[in-house]
Design a protein around this motif. Structure first.
Motif, short mmCIF file in Angstrom:
data_model
loop_
_atom_site.label_atom_id
_atom_site.label_comp_id
_atom_site.label_asym_id
_atom_site.label_seq_id
_atom_site.Cartn_x
_atom_site.Cartn_y
_atom_site.Cartn_z
N PRO A 44 -3.68 12.28 -15.28
CA PRO A 44 -2.26 12.06 -14.97
C PRO A 44 -2.09 11.66 -13.50
O PRO A 44 -2.86 12.07 -12.65
CB PRO A 44 -1.63 13.42 -15.24
CG PRO A 44 -2.73 14.41 -14.99
CD PRO A 44 -4.00 13.71 -15.38
N LYS A 45 -1.09 10.83 -13.28
CA LYS A 45 -0.80 10.33 -11.93
C LYS A 45 0.20 11.24 -11.24
O LYS A 45 1.23 11.58 -11.82
CB LYS A 45 -0.21 8.93 -12.00
CG LYS A 45 -1.18 7.85 -12.38
CD LYS A 45 -0.48 6.50 -12.31
CE LYS A 45 -1.46 5.41 -12.56
NZ LYS A 45 -1.32 4.75 -13.83
N PRO A 46 -0.08 11.57 -9.98
CA PRO A 46 0.93 12.30 -9.21
C PRO A 46 2.04 11.35 -8.77
O PRO A 46 1.88 10.13 -8.82
CB PRO A 46 0.15 12.82 -7.99
CG PRO A 46 -0.97 11.85 -7.83
CD PRO A 46 -1.31 11.37 -9.22
N GLU A 47 3.15 11.90 -8.35
CA GLU A 47 4.24 11.09 -7.79
C GLU A 47 3.80 10.58 -6.42
O GLU A 47 3.16 11.31 -5.65
CB GLU A 47 5.50 11.94 -7.63
CG GLU A 47 5.97 12.59 -8.90
CD GLU A 47 7.11 11.83 -9.54
OE1 GLU A 47 7.71 10.98 -8.86
OE2 GLU A 47 7.37 12.10 -10.70
N VAL A 48 4.11 9.33 -6.11
CA VAL A 48 3.73 8.72 -4.84
C VAL A 48 4.99 8.38 -4.06
O VAL A 48 5.87 7.68 -4.56
CB VAL A 48 2.89 7.44 -5.06
CG1 VAL A 48 2.54 6.80 -3.72
CG2 VAL A 48 1.64 7.74 -5.87
N GLU A 49 5.07 8.91 -2.85
CA GLU A 49 6.22 8.65 -1.97
C GLU A 49 5.70 7.99 -0.69
O GLU A 49 4.81 8.53 -0.03
CB GLU A 49 6.91 9.98 -1.64
CG GLU A 49 8.01 9.88 -0.65
CD GLU A 49 8.51 11.25 -0.20
OE1 GLU A 49 9.27 11.29 0.78
OE2 GLU A 49 8.14 12.27 -0.81
N ALA A 50 6.25 6.84 -0.36
CA ALA A 50 5.84 6.15 0.87
C ALA A 50 6.39 6.89 2.08
O ALA A 50 7.58 7.17 2.16
CB ALA A 50 6.34 4.71 0.86
N ILE A 51 5.52 7.23 3.00
CA ILE A 51 5.93 7.87 4.25
C ILE A 51 6.01 6.82 5.36
O ILE A 51 6.96 6.77 6.11
CB ILE A 51 4.93 8.98 4.66
CG1 ILE A 51 4.84 10.05 3.58
CG2 ILE A 51 5.27 9.57 6.02
CD1 ILE A 51 6.12 10.82 3.36
N ARG A 52 4.98 5.97 5.43
CA ARG A 52 4.96 4.89 6.41
C ARG A 52 4.35 3.66 5.75
O ARG A 52 3.27 3.72 5.19
CB ARG A 52 4.11 5.27 7.61
CG ARG A 52 4.02 4.14 8.63
CD ARG A 52 3.08 4.42 9.76
NE ARG A 52 3.38 5.68 10.41
CZ ARG A 52 2.50 6.39 11.10
NH1 ARG A 52 1.26 5.96 11.22
NH2 ARG A 52 2.84 7.52 11.65
N GLY A 53 5.07 2.55 5.83
CA GLY A 53 4.53 1.30 5.32
C GLY A 53 4.47 1.23 3.82
O GLY A 53 5.23 1.92 3.15
N PRO A 54 3.61 0.39 3.31
CA PRO A 54 2.59 -0.34 4.05
C PRO A 54 3.21 -1.41 4.96
O PRO A 54 4.20 -2.03 4.61
CB PRO A 54 1.72 -0.97 2.97
CG PRO A 54 2.56 -0.98 1.74
CD PRO A 54 3.56 0.11 1.88
N GLU A 55 2.57 -1.57 6.11
CA GLU A 55 3.05 -2.53 7.09
C GLU A 55 1.86 -3.14 7.83
O GLU A 55 0.87 -2.47 8.06
CB GLU A 55 4.02 -1.87 8.07
CG GLU A 55 3.43 -0.68 8.79
CD GLU A 55 4.46 0.16 9.53
OE1 GLU A 55 5.66 -0.18 9.49
OE2 GLU A 55 4.06 1.15 10.15
N ALA A 56 1.99 -4.41 8.14
CA ALA A 56 0.92 -5.13 8.83
C ALA A 56 1.27 -5.29 10.31
O ALA A 56 2.44 -5.39 10.67
CB ALA A 56 0.70 -6.50 8.20
N GLY A 57 0.25 -5.29 11.13
CA GLY A 57 0.45 -5.47 12.55
C GLY A 57 -0.85 -5.91 13.21
O GLY A 57 -1.84 -6.19 12.52
#
Length: 166
Positions: A44-57
């Protein structure tokens, strides 16, 4: 604490750091579609919450003269980062996962961060290592060996070439 206890603690920390470096290298070097396939099959998959990004730099790549001399700026490299929080089944507690990958592939960074989070959970670590990280390392080893063999096939022995003209 005794010096032996402190030294043992440093060794175990160093071992943990080396293990994390090993699996993060495998995740960062993986093809995005391979990680996506592994995540798609994960249950089973856990819930995924974005904290930062994804972002490119951009990051500045620094180097040293003769590997130990004066530092100098070599140039810039594009890097994508992501940090996610995983929670819910099958995790016992919330965990964070973070990944940095070269290039601008946002999905690659997100998937690597997800698997890093799963690796942070003691109950999920062995499964991720056996089903994701170890196969990735084996693929990368085979790919590297094929590149080495290809490079060896183009090796020129300049001493032989020189002797032919004598």
């Amino acid at each position: 604490m005794t010096q032996q206890t402190v030294a043992a603690g440093r060794e175990s920390l160093a071992d943990g750091e080396r293990q994390r470096q090993r699996w993060m290298h495998a995740l960062a070097m993986a093809e995005t579609d391979v990680l996506a396939g592994a995540w798609q099959q994960w249950a089973p998959k856990p819930e995924v919450e974005a904290i930062r990004g994804p972002e490119a730099g951009l990051v500045m790549v620094r180097s040293r003269v003769d590997a130990g001399g004066a530092k100098f700026n070599l140039g810039e490299a594009t890097v994508t980062r992501a940090t996610v929080r995983l929670h819910g089944e099958p995790l016992a507690a919330d965990v964070l996962g973070t990944a940095y990958v070269l290039g601008t592939d946002l999905e690659h960074a997100r998937l690597a961060a997800i698997f890093d989070g799963l690796l942070a959970d003691d109950a999920q670590r062995q499964r991720v290592l056996s089903e994701v990280v170890t196969p990735l390392e084996e693929q990368q080893l085979a790919r590297d060996e094929a590149r080495r063999a290809d490079s060896r096939s183009t090796l020129v022995d300049f001493f032989t070439v020189s002797r032919e003209h004598e």
